[in-house]
Design an enzyme around this catalytic site. Structure first.
Site, PDB file in Angstrom:
ATOM      1  N   ASN A 140       4.260   5.846 -11.115  1.00 60.91           N
ATOM      2  CA  ASN A 140       3.039   5.844 -11.943  1.00 60.91           C
ATOM      3  C   ASN A 140       1.796   5.677 -11.071  1.00 60.91           C
ATOM      4  O   ASN A 140       0.928   6.358 -11.545  1.00 60.91           O
ATOM      5  CB  ASN A 140       3.024   4.717 -12.890  1.00 60.91           C
ATOM      6  CG  ASN A 140       1.763   4.625 -13.546  1.00 60.91           C
ATOM      7  OD1 ASN A 140       1.379   5.200 -14.373  1.00 60.91           O
ATOM      8  ND2 ASN A 140       1.104   3.356 -13.072  1.00 60.91           N
ATOM      9  N   ASP A 157       0.800  -1.166  -0.214  1.00 64.20           N
ATOM     10  CA  ASP A 157       0.136   0.019   0.116  1.00 64.20           C
ATOM     11  C   ASP A 157       0.685   1.288  -0.066  1.00 64.20           C
ATOM     12  O   ASP A 157       1.447   1.606   1.046  1.00 64.20           O
ATOM     13  CB  ASP A 157      -0.839   0.062   1.161  1.00 64.20           C
ATOM     14  CG  ASP A 157      -1.845   1.175   1.116  1.00 64.20           C
ATOM     15  OD1 ASP A 157      -1.689   2.067   0.450  1.00 64.20           O
ATOM     16  OD2 ASP A 157      -2.776   1.330   2.247  1.00 64.20           O
ATOM     17  N   TYR A 216      -6.442  15.839  -6.506  1.00 65.18           N
ATOM     18  CA  TYR A 216      -5.871  15.513  -7.538  1.00 65.18           C
ATOM     19  C   TYR A 216      -5.023  16.358  -8.431  1.00 65.18           C
ATOM     20  O   TYR A 216      -3.691  16.130  -8.481  1.00 65.18           O
ATOM     21  CB  TYR A 216      -6.879  14.781  -8.551  1.00 65.18           C
ATOM     22  CG  TYR A 216      -6.003  14.088  -9.442  1.00 65.18           C
ATOM     23  CD1 TYR A 216      -5.409  12.829  -9.408  1.00 65.18           C
ATOM     24  CD2 TYR A 216      -6.142  14.298 -10.951  1.00 65.18           C
ATOM     25  CE1 TYR A 216      -4.842  11.896 -10.572  1.00 65.18           C
ATOM     26  CE2 TYR A 216      -5.622  13.560 -11.961  1.00 65.18           C
ATOM     27  CZ  TYR A 216      -4.787  12.410 -11.582  1.00 65.18           C
ATOM     28  OH  TYR A 216      -4.235  11.628 -12.557  1.00 65.18           O
TER      29      TYR A 216
END
Length: 242
Positions: free
Chosen positions: A78, A52, A142
């Site tokens: 990524n 995680d 984000y």
């Protein structure tokens, strides 16, 4: 016995990460994948670790384990998550989660592999930013995290260039991944509006992004660093700085 050289790609179990990993494997490289879930595909030269990456301790442990087994000479940060939210609905938890996966994991994994990146004399780091860093509605956490990743990319490039390490970012636009299609089903009005905004009039594919990553990852490409490449079908035209 010397360790094998490898390229590490986080989030390579699916989507863009998988496309990057598969193109690297086609070049004959050893590829290490760290993801929260193990992939449903395999390759003799793919080595997957489950972790995680939103958790600092788990990220550091995974980095240390990979560093014991491989000489990581290229790193693709990524793995990511969107956690959509508006000015009224975005939560502190959303922001912490996205920042941990986007910024914290990138920093910790870069630190974990700096010795091998430096030792090879031509280390490569590619960070997956986003066109959303220029602003995107319902993506407060984000877009902020991805803009921060661009800043981190530029700073790392400045600090590591003397070691022969290049650090660049890719900022994808609309890419038809599994996650994108879940939020934007074919034929939906929202999906059509996205398509209408794309200059080349098609969705991007994970392979489009992967080809850009391979350009930055090439050992022969040592004079491009600190850059952001928009793989967006032209959606940033008139928005992104030249």
């Amino acid at each position: 016995m010397s360790k094998q050289q490898a390229t590490l790609v986080t989030g390579a179990s699916a989507g863009i990460g998988r496309a990057i990993a598969q193109m690297l494997l086609a070049q004959g490289r050893q590829v290490v994948n760290i993801d929260y879930k193990l992939p449903d595909w395999s390759h003799p030269q793919l080595h997957s670790f489950q972790a995680d990456l939103t958790q600092a301790a788990a990220t550091q442990a995974a980095g240390a384990q990979v560093a014991r087994e491989f000489d990581v000479t290229a790193l693709v940060n990524n793995a990511g998550a969107t956690r959509p939210g508006t000015a009224d609905t975005q939560t502190a938890e959303d922001l912490a989660y996205v920042n941990a996966l986007t910024l914290q994991a990138t920093m910790l994994l870069t630190q974990a592999f700096l010795p091998s990146l430096r030792a090879c004399g031509q280390g490569r780091i590619v960070n997956m930013a986003s066109r959303a860093a220029l602003g995107k509605t319902e993506r407060i956490a984000y877009s902020a995290a991805k803009a921060g990743l661009v800043g981190m990319t530029r700073t790392l490039a400045m600090e590591l260039g003397a070691d022969g390490i290049t650090v660049n970012a890719i900022a994808p636009g609309p890419i038809a991944t599994e996650l994108f299609r879940q939020s934007n089903p074919d034929g939906a009005p929202r999906t059509q509006r996205i398509l209408d905004s794309i200059v080349v009039k098609r969705m991007g594919t994970p392979e489009d992004v992967a080809r850009a990553a391979l350009f930055f990852l090439s050992p022969d490409n040592g004079f491009v660093t600190g850059q952001v490449l928009y793989v967006c079908g032209g959606t940033t035209l008139g928005l992104a700085p030249v």
